[in-house]
Design an enzyme around this catalytic site. Sequence first.
Site, PDB file in Angstrom:
ATOM      1  N   CYS A 119     -29.508  -6.817 -21.831  1.00 56.71           N
ATOM      2  CA  CYS A 119     -28.388  -6.900 -22.793  1.00 56.71           C
ATOM      3  C   CYS A 119     -28.635  -6.076 -23.874  1.00 56.71           C
ATOM      4  O   CYS A 119     -29.622  -5.571 -24.316  1.00 56.71           O
ATOM      5  CB  CYS A 119     -28.726  -8.564 -23.188  1.00 56.71           C
ATOM      6  N   HIS A 270     -25.547 -14.909 -19.188  1.00 60.30           N
ATOM      7  CA  HIS A 270     -26.358 -14.834 -20.249  1.00 60.30           C
ATOM      8  C   HIS A 270     -25.690 -14.226 -21.451  1.00 60.30           C
ATOM      9  O   HIS A 270     -25.721 -14.801 -22.499  1.00 60.30           O
ATOM     10  CB  HIS A 270     -27.202 -13.433 -19.704  1.00 60.30           C
ATOM     11  N   GLU A 271     -24.477 -13.721 -21.377  1.00 59.34           N
ATOM     12  CA  GLU A 271     -23.567 -13.192 -22.525  1.00 59.34           C
ATOM     13  C   GLU A 271     -22.780 -14.488 -23.114  1.00 59.34           C
ATOM     14  O   GLU A 271     -22.676 -14.457 -24.340  1.00 59.34           O
ATOM     15  CB  GLU A 271     -22.476 -11.971 -22.202  1.00 59.34           C
ATOM     16  N   HIS A 274     -24.700 -16.104 -25.526  1.00 57.07           N
ATOM     17  CA  HIS A 274     -24.720 -15.681 -26.948  1.00 57.07           C
ATOM     18  C   HIS A 274     -23.410 -16.006 -27.644  1.00 57.07           C
ATOM     19  O   HIS A 274     -23.546 -16.250 -28.863  1.00 57.07           O
ATOM     20  CB  HIS A 274     -24.529 -13.851 -26.755  1.00 57.07           C
ATOM     21  N   HIS A 280     -32.247 -14.750 -27.656  1.00 58.15           N
ATOM     22  CA  HIS A 280     -32.792 -14.139 -26.811  1.00 58.15           C
ATOM     23  C   HIS A 280     -33.975 -15.113 -26.610  1.00 58.15           C
ATOM     24  O   HIS A 280     -34.646 -15.574 -27.598  1.00 58.15           O
ATOM     25  CB  HIS A 280     -33.202 -12.843 -26.540  1.00 58.15           C
TER      26      HIS A 280
END
Length: 360
Positions: A119, A270-271, A274, A280
């Site tokens: 990332c 994953h994104e 965020h 993380h």
Amino acid sequence: MRTLLLTILIFFFTVNPISAKFYTNVSSIPPLQFLNATQNAWETFSKLAGCHIGENINGLSKLKQYFRRFGYITTTGNCTDDFDDVLQSAINTYQKNFNLKVTGKLDSSTLRQIVKPRCGNPDLIDGVSEMNGGKILRTTEKYSFFPGKPRWPKRKRDLTYAFAPQNNLTDEVKRVFSRAFTRWAEVTPLNFTRSESILRADIVIGFFSGEHGDGEPFDGAMGTLAHASSPPTGMLHLDGDEDWLISNGEISRRILPVTTVVDLESVAVHEIGHLLGLGHSSVEDAIMFPAISGGDRKVELAKDDIEGIQHLYGGNPNGDGGGSKPSRESQSTGGDSVRRWRGWMISLSSIATCIFLISV
């Protein structure tokens, strides 16, 4: 307001529009696409193996640029090839965050971790690490947040997302993101609905190549895969130069035979973490671990991910956190809501100050 809307439209239609490459199976990828994709990066850094403080080695400046990109070095100015105290401190913190033996030296395991696709969001912000790798007092919770713990407001539990129109994504690609949003919806009170209007959506997703207007240029295949903003800005950018694999969603984790293909859903999940406020994690099995090996597929939220997101929003009121609450797709159009975009444009200006990514 007209000026702001014009700025938004210019951003989306002038910053390197790209037709990203998507494959429905590994066999459809041309052989030359995946030969030695990480070889150059490894060759660049492998010669640094074993060097230690006090030495001057050609190539250390590039490594320092890498560490600066991800927050491990905060000093400004030109990077030198000196193995100094600043670099040793960065290596120590990096090794700790990634569960490596903390030696302060560039051993092979550290270098192999460095060259893995990852990332683009930093692991440290303003020199502070929240990944908790190796901390004794907090052995079970390794999740982290952005500074200040930004989150979507309590009054806003129905979020919309849209895709940058210049990408012309197929319904098959869009369904990958729908599944990714669903994984977070299942364990929170949040709902996600697809909109056709980038001006009305809370979250905008796009594939871009190289420099694309936010100060965080992509570096081509197998480097940084994507990056996303903290709430409530709502931008998710993915590297259009990757070989993106679109799976059918039936397999939660596997290692693909081709190690330079990137599983799109794994990166999307994953994104989105965020976008919802998670930083993380140092738990390697967690979705929010910064790196993912080429060919790996990891889409199931780990305990660490669930605990982190529920710390921000609470659990799913309709179940025990494991129930199905699929994201919705709609044909929303129109709208001129721009409050979020002011935050975006300010964020872009801030991000672009000094961050850049080394090409290796």
